[in-house]
Design an enzyme around this catalytic site. Structure first.
Site, PDB file in Angstrom:
ATOM      1  N   ASP A  12       0.836  -1.211   0.000  1.00  0.00           N
ATOM      2  CA  ASP A  12       0.000   0.000   0.000  1.00  0.00           C
ATOM      3  C   ASP A  12       0.870   1.261   0.000  1.00  0.00           C
ATOM      4  O   ASP A  12       2.021   1.234   0.447  1.00  0.00           O
ATOM      5  CB  ASP A  12      -0.906  -0.030   1.249  1.00  0.00           C
ATOM      6  CG  ASP A  12      -2.087   0.924   1.103  1.00  0.00           C
ATOM      7  OD1 ASP A  12      -2.355   1.401  -0.012  1.00  0.00           O
ATOM      8  OD2 ASP A  12      -2.748   1.192   2.130  1.00  0.00           O
ATOM      9  N   ASN A  60     -10.737  -2.321  -6.014  1.00  0.00           N
ATOM     10  CA  ASN A  60      -9.944  -1.321  -6.744  1.00  0.00           C
ATOM     11  C   ASN A  60     -10.547  -0.915  -8.101  1.00  0.00           C
ATOM     12  O   ASN A  60     -10.156   0.102  -8.671  1.00  0.00           O
ATOM     13  CB  ASN A  60      -8.492  -1.790  -6.920  1.00  0.00           C
ATOM     14  CG  ASN A  60      -7.665  -1.723  -5.637  1.00  0.00           C
ATOM     15  OD1 ASN A  60      -6.717  -2.472  -5.465  1.00  0.00           O
ATOM     16  ND2 ASN A  60      -8.008  -0.822  -4.716  1.00  0.00           N
TER      17      ASN A  60
HETATM   18  C1  IPE Z   1      -5.294  -2.735  -0.628  1.00  0.00           C
HETATM   19  O1  IPE Z   1      -4.969  -1.401  -0.689  1.00  0.00           O
HETATM   20  C2  IPE Z   1      -5.178  -3.359  -1.984  1.00  0.00           C
HETATM   21  C3  IPE Z   1      -3.825  -3.377  -2.546  1.00  0.00           C
HETATM   22  C4  IPE Z   1      -2.720  -3.065  -1.954  1.00  0.00           C
HETATM   23  C5  IPE Z   1      -3.755  -3.820  -3.906  1.00  0.00           C
HETATM   24  P1  IPE Z   1      -6.074  -0.261  -0.888  1.00  0.00           P
HETATM   25  O2  IPE Z   1      -5.360   1.019  -0.779  1.00  0.00           O
HETATM   26  O3  IPE Z   1      -6.840  -0.509  -2.123  1.00  0.00           O
HETATM   27  O4  IPE Z   1      -7.028  -0.518   0.354  1.00  0.00           O
HETATM   28  P2  IPE Z   1      -7.960   0.500   1.136  1.00  0.00           P
HETATM   29  O5  IPE Z   1      -8.810   1.158   0.108  1.00  0.00           O
HETATM   30  O6  IPE Z   1      -7.047   1.450   1.813  1.00  0.00           O
HETATM   31  O7  IPE Z   1      -8.712  -0.348   2.116  1.00  0.00           O
HETATM   32  C1  IPE Z   2      -1.400   0.460  -3.469  1.00  0.00           C
HETATM   33  O1  IPE Z   2      -1.205   1.826  -3.433  1.00  0.00           O
HETATM   34  C2  IPE Z   2      -1.518  -0.059  -4.881  1.00  0.00           C
HETATM   35  C3  IPE Z   2      -2.873  -0.435  -5.284  1.00  0.00           C
HETATM   36  C4  IPE Z   2      -3.931  -0.483  -4.527  1.00  0.00           C
HETATM   37  C5  IPE Z   2      -3.062  -0.767  -6.681  1.00  0.00           C
HETATM   38  P1  IPE Z   2      -2.418   2.856  -3.407  1.00  0.00           P
HETATM   39  O2  IPE Z   2      -2.757   3.192  -4.820  1.00  0.00           O
HETATM   40  O3  IPE Z   2      -3.522   2.313  -2.600  1.00  0.00           O
HETATM   41  O4  IPE Z   2      -1.764   4.112  -2.711  1.00  0.00           O
HETATM   42  P2  IPE Z   2      -2.432   5.043  -1.608  1.00  0.00           P
HETATM   43  O5  IPE Z   2      -2.955   4.156  -0.540  1.00  0.00           O
HETATM   44  O6  IPE Z   2      -3.522   5.796  -2.310  1.00  0.00           O
HETATM   45  O7  IPE Z   2      -1.330   5.916  -1.155  1.00  0.00           O
HETATM   46 MG    MG Z   3      -4.054   2.427  -0.612  1.00  0.00          MG
END
Ligand code: IPE
Ligand code: IPE
Ligand code: MG
Length: 234
Positions: A12, A60
């Protein structure tokens, strides 16, 4: 030091990392994807046998169309490169999640890559793509119900092992250690069944900046835990 056999990672913070550098979110995803290879090499050298990384959740899809498209393109590039990488390093790569909802060409590429790497005996890597634990359990329950309906299985045969064997992670030992980067402390629908007895480690470091020293820190922390169950340690 005891090295966990299986490490799961919620990668994340790509967006926050990019923002902190004044870059667009997609630049964070590019750097984050490249970091998967770097960290797999580091983990392999440390003796970690299984790695399961969360790349794209069932939730996502709700992100902007531009971001989803950029991510799908990154996955295409990633898997194209993975043939060479997996051969060079003897790594088996599998995708967990519902592949049927992915763009056709990406799904074909993944099928090809899974077939290509299926006999590699080194590190076993699972990439969670269009993965959601509730969806995985739903799909497993559907399969089990069909087998019961067809008379192949009796309701009494539904053991914990049978459920495990119908999940996308069938045959893979449960994770010993879960790492979530970037400060959040939720599971976000990741491996609910498989993490029943896993140690959870959190770090504020964003995924693109997570490096060897960070992984070593997580494993040092893991070694301070008093574990009665879980996979046998080395
Ligand atoms: C979890 O991260 C999914 C991945 C790392 C692919 P998200 O950033 O999508 O999760 P939430 O929205 O903070 O719960
Ligand atoms: C994790 O990074 C990657 C995916 C979920 C694809 P994020 O895109 O969730 O990054 P933040 O949480 O917005 O910083
Ligand atoms: Mg995230």
């Amino acid at each position: 030091m005891q090295v966990p056999a299986h490490v799961a990672i919620i990668m994340d913070g790509n967006g926050r990392w990019a923002k902190s550098k004044g870059l667009p979110r997609t630049a964070g995803h590019v750097k984050g994807a490249a970091n998967i290879y770097d960290m797999l090499h580091v983990a392999d050298a440390m003796g970690i046998k299984y790695m399961t990384v969360y790349a794209f959740s069932t939730e996502n899809w709700k992100r902007s169309q531009d971001e989803v498209m950029a991510l799908m393109n990154l996955f295409r590039q990633y898997f194209k490169k993975s043939f060479e990488e997996s051969k060079k390093n003897n790594v088996r790569i599998r995708v967990i999640g519902d592949k049927t909802a992915l763009p056709d060409d990406l799904r074909d590429l993944i099928d090809e890559m899974e077939e290509f790497s299926k006999d590699f005996t080194g590190m076993q890597v699972q990439i969670a793509l269009n993965y959601g634990s509730r969806d995985e359990l739903r799909r497993a329950v559907t399969k089990i119900a069909s087998e019961v309906k067809e008379g192949k299985l009796n309701p009494e045969d539904i053991t914990e092992e049978l459920i495990s064997s119908h999940l996308d992670t069938a045959g893979i030992p449960d994770p010993d250690l879960l790492i979530r980067t970037s400060g959040e402390q939720r599971l976000s629908n990741y491996l609910l069944w498989q993490l029943a007895y896993t140690e959870f480690y959190y770090t504020d470091t964003h995924w693109p900046a997570f490096d060897k020293a960070e992984l070593e820190k997580a494993i040092e922390w893991y070694n301070t835990r008093d574990r009665r169950y879980g996979n046998a340690k080395e």
